[in-house]
Design a protein around this motif. Structure first.
Motif, PDB file in Angstrom:
ATOM      1  N   VAL A  51     -50.897  -3.049  19.460  1.00 25.00           N
ATOM      2  CA  VAL A  51     -51.700  -2.033  18.788  1.00 25.00           C
ATOM      3  C   VAL A  51     -52.875  -1.618  19.670  1.00 25.00           C
ATOM      4  O   VAL A  51     -53.152  -0.428  19.846  1.00 25.00           O
ATOM      5  CB  VAL A  51     -52.208  -2.541  17.419  1.00 25.00           C
ATOM      6  CG1 VAL A  51     -53.213  -1.582  16.811  1.00 25.00           C
ATOM      7  CG2 VAL A  51     -51.041  -2.745  16.479  1.00 25.00           C
ATOM      8  N   GLN A  52     -53.559  -2.590  20.244  1.00 28.01           N
ATOM      9  CA  GLN A  52     -54.715  -2.309  21.098  1.00 28.01           C
ATOM     10  C   GLN A  52     -54.303  -1.477  22.312  1.00 28.01           C
ATOM     11  O   GLN A  52     -54.978  -0.519  22.675  1.00 28.01           O
ATOM     12  CB  GLN A  52     -55.368  -3.626  21.549  1.00 28.01           C
ATOM     13  CG  GLN A  52     -56.647  -3.459  22.314  1.00 28.01           C
ATOM     14  CD  GLN A  52     -57.782  -2.955  21.460  1.00 28.01           C
ATOM     15  OE1 GLN A  52     -57.827  -3.176  20.259  1.00 28.01           O
ATOM     16  NE2 GLN A  52     -58.695  -2.247  22.065  1.00 28.01           N
ATOM     17  N   ALA A  53     -53.198  -1.834  22.923  1.00 32.37           N
ATOM     18  CA  ALA A  53     -52.755  -1.154  24.138  1.00 32.37           C
ATOM     19  C   ALA A  53     -52.264   0.266  23.877  1.00 32.37           C
ATOM     20  O   ALA A  53     -52.326   1.114  24.765  1.00 32.37           O
ATOM     21  CB  ALA A  53     -51.649  -1.959  24.815  1.00 32.37           C
ATOM     22  N   THR A  54     -51.799   0.527  22.668  1.00 27.08           N
ATOM     23  CA  THR A  54     -51.188   1.833  22.388  1.00 27.08           C
ATOM     24  C   THR A  54     -51.993   2.679  21.406  1.00 27.08           C
ATOM     25  O   THR A  54     -51.505   3.720  20.958  1.00 27.08           O
ATOM     26  CB  THR A  54     -49.774   1.630  21.813  1.00 27.08           C
ATOM     27  OG1 THR A  54     -49.862   0.873  20.609  1.00 27.08           O
ATOM     28  CG2 THR A  54     -48.870   0.938  22.805  1.00 27.08           C
ATOM     29  N   LYS A  55     -53.205   2.279  21.101  1.00 25.28           N
ATOM     30  CA  LYS A  55     -53.957   2.955  20.034  1.00 25.28           C
ATOM     31  C   LYS A  55     -54.235   4.428  20.304  1.00 25.28           C
ATOM     32  O   LYS A  55     -54.361   5.210  19.374  1.00 25.28           O
ATOM     33  CB  LYS A  55     -55.259   2.212  19.741  1.00 25.28           C
ATOM     34  CG  LYS A  55     -56.267   2.254  20.860  1.00 25.28           C
ATOM     35  CD  LYS A  55     -57.488   1.446  20.513  1.00 25.28           C
ATOM     36  CE  LYS A  55     -58.461   1.438  21.686  1.00 25.28           C
ATOM     37  NZ  LYS A  55     -59.532   0.510  21.468  1.00 25.28           N
ATOM     38  N   ALA A  56     -54.306   4.835  21.557  1.00 26.92           N
ATOM     39  CA  ALA A  56     -54.641   6.223  21.867  1.00 26.92           C
ATOM     40  C   ALA A  56     -53.411   7.094  22.116  1.00 26.92           C
ATOM     41  O   ALA A  56     -53.530   8.292  22.321  1.00 26.92           O
ATOM     42  CB  ALA A  56     -55.547   6.259  23.090  1.00 26.92           C
ATOM     43  N   TYR A 115     -42.163   2.241  18.815  1.00 28.38           N
ATOM     44  CA  TYR A 115     -43.418   1.566  18.486  1.00 28.38           C
ATOM     45  C   TYR A 115     -43.201   0.563  17.358  1.00 28.38           C
ATOM     46  O   TYR A 115     -43.602  -0.598  17.451  1.00 28.38           O
ATOM     47  CB  TYR A 115     -44.470   2.600  18.105  1.00 28.38           C
ATOM     48  CG  TYR A 115     -45.770   2.013  17.604  1.00 28.38           C
ATOM     49  CD1 TYR A 115     -46.696   1.484  18.501  1.00 28.38           C
ATOM     50  CD2 TYR A 115     -46.074   1.993  16.251  1.00 28.38           C
ATOM     51  CE1 TYR A 115     -47.899   0.953  18.055  1.00 28.38           C
ATOM     52  CE2 TYR A 115     -47.274   1.456  15.803  1.00 28.38           C
ATOM     53  CZ  TYR A 115     -48.175   0.949  16.709  1.00 28.38           C
ATOM     54  OH  TYR A 115     -49.365   0.421  16.268  1.00 28.38           O
ATOM     55  N   LEU A 116     -42.545   1.006  16.295  1.00 28.43           N
ATOM     56  CA  LEU A 116     -42.288   0.125  15.156  1.00 28.43           C
ATOM     57  C   LEU A 116     -41.407  -1.048  15.557  1.00 28.43           C
ATOM     58  O   LEU A 116     -41.648  -2.182  15.144  1.00 28.43           O
ATOM     59  CB  LEU A 116     -41.664   0.923  14.009  1.00 28.43           C
ATOM     60  CG  LEU A 116     -42.607   1.949  13.364  1.00 28.43           C
ATOM     61  CD1 LEU A 116     -41.827   2.886  12.450  1.00 28.43           C
ATOM     62  CD2 LEU A 116     -43.728   1.259  12.617  1.00 28.43           C
TER      63      LEU A 116
END
Length: 115
Positions: free
Chosen positions: A38-43, A24-25
């Protein structure tokens, strides 16, 4: 797999989906669209060593807050613009508005007094 699909949401609910904090980082560092990542992976929850998970969470948090603030500001601006436009459209003429569309006069008041 579509991130907003029902099937994907079911996997998230069952805690069957996770993302390596280090990946992710790295994705954020190499991305031209950080907000999209960030939006796509927020959950999606993170896996990995404790330090990397904490770093990923600390990185994601302000970016999510920034996205939320941006969305709220966009909505407020749209509402404000809509109100301004409706006020401008409502003032197309300078005639005073009245509630007396068809005034009638009582017949007794119309007669002049006789002596």
């Amino acid at each position: 797999m579509n991130l907003s699909s029902k099937k994907f949401q079911d996997h998230l609910d069952k805690k069957e989906v996770s993302m390596a904090a280090r990946e992710y980082l790295d994705s954020l560092k190499n991305s031209k669209d950080m907000e999209g990542v960030v939006q796509a992976t927020k959950a999606i929850p993170f896996i990995g060593c404790k330090r990397e998970i904490e770093e990923a969470k600390q990185t994601r948090k302000p970016l999510l807050e920034q996205l939320v603030k941006g969305t709220i500001n966009f909505i407020l601006a749209a509402v404000s613009l809509s109100r301004s436009e409706s006020q401008l459209l409502g003032k197309t003429d300078d005639k005073p508005k009245t509630c007396l569309n068809n005034p009638t006069v009582d017949n007794q008041l119309q007669r002049s007094p006789r002596h």
